[in-house]
Scaffold this motif. Structure first.
Motif, short mmCIF file in Angstrom:
data_model
loop_
_atom_site.label_atom_id
_atom_site.label_comp_id
_atom_site.label_asym_id
_atom_site.label_seq_id
_atom_site.Cartn_x
_atom_site.Cartn_y
_atom_site.Cartn_z
N ASN A 82 0.71 -1.32 0.14
CA ASN A 82 -0.05 -0.07 -0.09
C ASN A 82 0.86 1.35 0.05
OD1 ASN A 82 -2.53 -1.41 0.23
ND2 ASN A 82 -2.17 -1.65 2.21
N GLY A 83 2.21 1.12 0.32
CA GLY A 83 3.05 2.29 0.26
C GLY A 83 3.43 2.75 1.62
N ASP A 84 3.00 1.93 2.65
CA ASP A 84 3.19 2.49 3.98
C ASP A 84 4.86 2.21 4.38
OD1 ASP A 84 0.65 3.35 4.17
OD2 ASP A 84 -0.07 1.62 5.16
N ILE A 85 5.41 2.98 4.91
CA ILE A 85 6.79 2.99 5.02
C ILE A 85 7.14 2.16 6.05
CG2 ILE A 85 9.08 4.15 5.50
CD1 ILE A 85 7.86 6.35 3.84
N LYS A 86 8.15 1.04 6.18
CA LYS A 86 8.38 0.28 7.28
C LYS A 86 9.86 0.65 7.65
CE LYS A 86 4.36 -2.02 6.81
NZ LYS A 86 3.60 -1.86 8.03
N VAL A 87 10.69 0.87 6.68
CA VAL A 87 12.22 1.00 7.12
C VAL A 87 12.71 2.44 6.32
CG1 VAL A 87 14.32 0.19 7.22
CG2 VAL A 87 12.56 -1.58 7.90
N CYS A 88 13.51 2.91 6.96
CA CYS A 88 14.04 4.36 6.18
C CYS A 88 15.54 4.35 6.76
CB CYS A 88 13.29 5.53 6.40
SG CYS A 88 13.91 7.05 5.60
N GLY A 105 5.59 4.48 9.07
CA GLY A 105 4.31 4.27 9.21
C GLY A 105 3.41 5.42 8.61
N ASN A 106 4.09 6.05 7.72
CA ASN A 106 3.12 7.10 6.85
C ASN A 106 3.32 6.70 5.31
OD1 ASN A 106 2.29 8.87 8.87
ND2 ASN A 106 4.49 9.69 8.66
N HIS A 107 2.38 6.99 4.42
CA HIS A 107 2.66 6.82 3.16
C HIS A 107 3.83 7.65 2.46
CE1 HIS A 107 1.34 6.31 -1.31
NE2 HIS A 107 0.68 5.28 -0.81
N GLU A 118 2.81 5.59 -7.50
CA GLU A 118 1.77 4.70 -7.89
C GLU A 118 2.51 3.75 -8.94
OE1 GLU A 118 -1.06 4.14 -6.25
OE2 GLU A 118 -0.78 6.11 -5.09
N ALA A 119 3.31 4.24 -9.94
CA ALA A 119 3.70 3.59 -10.80
C ALA A 119 5.05 2.66 -10.26
CB ALA A 119 4.41 4.46 -11.94
N LEU A 120 5.61 3.19 -9.27
CA LEU A 120 6.88 2.26 -8.57
C LEU A 120 5.98 1.19 -7.59
CD1 LEU A 120 9.09 5.28 -7.16
CD2 LEU A 120 9.68 3.27 -8.89
N LEU A 121 5.02 1.45 -7.09
CA LEU A 121 4.42 0.58 -6.25
C LEU A 121 3.69 -0.41 -7.23
CD1 LEU A 121 2.37 2.70 -3.51
CD2 LEU A 121 4.45 1.50 -3.32
N SER A 122 3.01 -0.22 -8.46
CA SER A 122 2.48 -1.16 -9.14
C SER A 122 3.40 -2.14 -9.98
CB SER A 122 1.42 -0.41 -10.02
OG SER A 122 2.15 0.30 -10.89
N GLY A 123 4.64 -1.60 -10.00
CA GLY A 123 5.60 -2.43 -10.83
C GLY A 123 5.94 -1.79 -12.22
N GLU A 124 5.07 -0.92 -12.65
CA GLU A 124 4.84 -0.39 -14.11
C GLU A 124 6.41 0.17 -14.39
OE1 GLU A 124 1.97 2.53 -14.51
OE2 GLU A 124 0.35 1.24 -14.03
#
Length: 204
Positions: A82-88, A105-107, A118-124
């Motif tokens: 969903n794009g929620d950050i876990k590690v930075c 914890g945020n988008h 969105e393009a990065l998350l979808s794999g386009e």
């Protein structure tokens, strides 16, 4: 010398034998219970030791992984599908000028609203070069994307950011020098072509 009868003086041994049988049964039951308790205690002790060893190994691996993650030169951001950050990591903090506790914890949009998340998350897009604009400056960023599926069948996305601003600046300088060199060669050729007829005219 004849036996007329038998007079028996004493107590019956049957109650004593019954008591002995009860004692043996109790001893047997207690022994079995003690063996079971001992086996359970031994198993618990072994499990506890194995758990402690596993914890130490896990902590060592986690510390090692965190040390590597936090000290690599490229920025790394790990997020879910969903794009929620876990590690930075630290390099990502430096690139985006945001602290990890502000974005975890945020988008991803919390980091920057101008990137094509969105393009990065979808794999386009698996790799792209983009520009991050800040108040007084900008950065050229190369983004690469990878993903894997964890044991819970959740998609985990790994984004790697490389700051190529300095490389872009050097490339622009090289291109500018090449353009100036080509312009100088052109000017030299034009001057040579003009000088030849001028010399002929001057001689005439």
């Amino acid at each position: 010398g004849e036996t007329i009868g038998l007079f028996r003086l004493g107590l019956s041994m049957q109650p004593l034998q019954s008591l002995n049988r009860q004692i043996y049964q109790r001893i047997t039951i207690i022994s079995v219970i003690l063996l079971l308790v001992g086996f359970i205690l031994f198993t618990l002790i072994m499990l506890r030791q194995n758990l402690e060893i596993s914890k130490k190994q896990y902590q060592a691996v986690e510390t090692y992984s965190q040390t590597i993650l936090q000290n690599v030169s490229d920025g790394i951001i790990v997020c879910d599908g969903n794009g929620d950050i876990k590690v930075c990591n630290h390099a990502a903090e430096k690139i985006f000028e945001r602290k990890a506790n502000q974005v975890v914890g945020n988008h991803l949009k919390k980091i920057s609203e101008h990137l094509e998340w969105e393009a990065l998350l979808s794999g386009e897009i698996s790799m792209q070069e983009t520009i991050l604009y800040f108040r007084e400056t900008h950065k050229n960023i190369l983004i690469s994307r990878n993903e894997y599926v964890n044991p819970d069948n959740d998609i985990i996305i790994i984004l790697v950011f490389r700051d190529i601003t300095e490389r872009k600046r050097l490339e622009n300088q090289i291109q500018r020098r090449e353009q100036l060199s080509a312009l100088g060669q052109l000017a030299s050729g034009v001057a040579h072509e003009i000088r030849n007829p001028l010399n002929a005219i001057g001689t005439i």
